[in-house]
Design a protein around this motif. Sequence first.
Motif, PDB file in Angstrom:
ATOM      1  N   PHE A  15       0.832  -1.211   0.000  1.00 16.90           N
ATOM      2  CA  PHE A  15       0.000   0.000   0.000  1.00 16.90           C
ATOM      3  C   PHE A  15       0.865   1.259   0.000  1.00 16.90           C
ATOM      4  O   PHE A  15       0.564   2.225  -0.700  1.00 16.90           O
ATOM      5  N   VAL A  16       1.948   1.254   0.770  1.00 17.89           N
ATOM      6  CA  VAL A  16       2.849   2.408   0.772  1.00 17.89           C
ATOM      7  C   VAL A  16       3.457   2.591  -0.619  1.00 17.89           C
ATOM      8  O   VAL A  16       3.544   3.713  -1.128  1.00 17.89           O
ATOM      9  N   ASP A  17       3.850   1.494  -1.238  1.00 15.32           N
ATOM     10  CA  ASP A  17       4.409   1.555  -2.584  1.00 15.32           C
ATOM     11  C   ASP A  17       3.376   2.081  -3.585  1.00 15.32           C
ATOM     12  O   ASP A  17       3.695   2.924  -4.431  1.00 15.32           O
ATOM     13  N   ALA A  18       2.146   1.598  -3.481  1.00 16.92           N
ATOM     14  CA  ALA A  18       1.086   2.055  -4.389  1.00 16.92           C
ATOM     15  C   ALA A  18       0.804   3.544  -4.197  1.00 16.92           C
ATOM     16  O   ALA A  18       0.653   4.275  -5.184  1.00 16.92           O
ATOM     17  N   LEU A  48      -2.570  -0.509 -10.532  1.00 15.79           N
ATOM     18  CA  LEU A  48      -2.421  -1.950 -10.734  1.00 15.79           C
ATOM     19  C   LEU A  48      -1.849  -2.652  -9.508  1.00 15.79           C
ATOM     20  O   LEU A  48      -1.950  -3.866  -9.399  1.00 15.79           O
ATOM     21  N   LEU A  49      -1.268  -1.909  -8.618  1.00 13.69           N
ATOM     22  CA  LEU A  49      -0.799  -2.476  -7.362  1.00 13.69           C
ATOM     23  C   LEU A  49      -1.833  -2.300  -6.250  1.00 13.69           C
ATOM     24  O   LEU A  49      -2.067  -3.219  -5.466  1.00 13.69           O
ATOM     25  N   ALA A  50      -2.474  -1.151  -6.185  1.00 10.67           N
ATOM     26  CA  ALA A  50      -3.417  -0.868  -5.100  1.00 10.67           C
ATOM     27  C   ALA A  50      -4.665  -1.751  -5.169  1.00 10.67           C
ATOM     28  O   ALA A  50      -5.130  -2.265  -4.141  1.00 10.67           O
ATOM     29  N   ILE A  51      -5.198  -1.947  -6.356  1.00 12.57           N
ATOM     30  CA  ILE A  51      -6.442  -2.712  -6.491  1.00 12.57           C
ATOM     31  C   ILE A  51      -6.266  -4.173  -6.087  1.00 12.57           C
ATOM     32  O   ILE A  51      -7.030  -4.675  -5.256  1.00 12.57           O
ATOM     33  N   HIS A  56      -6.823  -8.441  -1.983  1.00 19.66           N
ATOM     34  CA  HIS A  56      -6.198  -9.461  -1.152  1.00 19.66           C
ATOM     35  C   HIS A  56      -6.553  -9.288   0.326  1.00 19.66           C
ATOM     36  O   HIS A  56      -6.588 -10.264   1.076  1.00 19.66           O
ATOM     37  N   VAL A  57      -6.835  -8.074   0.736  1.00 22.79           N
ATOM     38  CA  VAL A  57      -7.186  -7.809   2.135  1.00 22.79           C
ATOM     39  C   VAL A  57      -8.611  -8.269   2.449  1.00 22.79           C
ATOM     40  O   VAL A  57      -8.902  -8.689   3.564  1.00 22.79           O
ATOM     41  N   ILE A  58      -9.497  -8.226   1.479  1.00 17.77           N
ATOM     42  CA  ILE A  58     -10.902  -8.608   1.673  1.00 17.77           C
ATOM     43  C   ILE A  58     -10.998 -10.136   1.617  1.00 17.77           C
ATOM     44  O   ILE A  58     -10.614 -10.743   0.615  1.00 17.77           O
ATOM     45  N   LEU A  69      -1.735 -10.186  -7.660  1.00 21.00           N
ATOM     46  CA  LEU A  69      -0.447  -9.748  -7.122  1.00 21.00           C
ATOM     47  C   LEU A  69       0.694 -10.625  -7.633  1.00 21.00           C
ATOM     48  O   LEU A  69       1.804 -10.137  -7.873  1.00 21.00           O
ATOM     49  N   THR A  70       0.423 -11.902  -7.813  1.00 20.84           N
ATOM     50  CA  THR A  70       1.433 -12.791  -8.381  1.00 20.84           C
ATOM     51  C   THR A  70       1.799 -12.334  -9.792  1.00 20.84           C
ATOM     52  O   THR A  70       2.983 -12.329 -10.168  1.00 20.84           O
ATOM     53  N   ALA A  71       0.812 -11.927 -10.556  1.00 23.19           N
ATOM     54  CA  ALA A  71       1.083 -11.404 -11.904  1.00 23.19           C
ATOM     55  C   ALA A  71       1.898 -10.115 -11.822  1.00 23.19           C
ATOM     56  O   ALA A  71       2.841  -9.910 -12.602  1.00 23.19           O
ATOM     57  N   TYR A  72       1.560  -9.249 -10.881  1.00 18.78           N
ATOM     58  CA  TYR A  72       2.308  -7.998 -10.695  1.00 18.78           C
ATOM     59  C   TYR A  72       3.762  -8.296 -10.351  1.00 18.78           C
ATOM     60  O   TYR A  72       4.686  -7.698 -10.903  1.00 18.78           O
TER      61      TYR A  72
END
Length: 97
Positions: A15-18, A48-51, A56-58, A69-72
């Motif tokens: 999240f910090v990175d996004a 593309l990172l934040a979404i 993943h949190v939900i 995230l694996t794709a990212y």
Amino acid sequence: MRAWTLTGLIVAFLFVDAIGKLIPLAPYVEGTQKVGYDVALIRPLGLLLAIPTLLHVIPRTQFFGAVLLTAYFGGAVATHLLTGSSPWFPIAFGVIL
């Protein structure tokens, strides 16, 4: 309990990175230019990172978020390999996540 702690730390980092990409802070702009990407891609990469991180949190969408995230992280590994830098950081994050 340890799994939630590791996941929480990684999600916080992501999240910090996004946010850094969405705001476009100077280190993110410099890093993007250094690897050869157009600066105009910083905000889309932040989304593309934040979404997927939010997904993943939900709990209901956690699996889908992990797949995205694996794709990212795969793209991050490819970027590291193309620039000649070590790809172990995104690989470690993918494995831990």
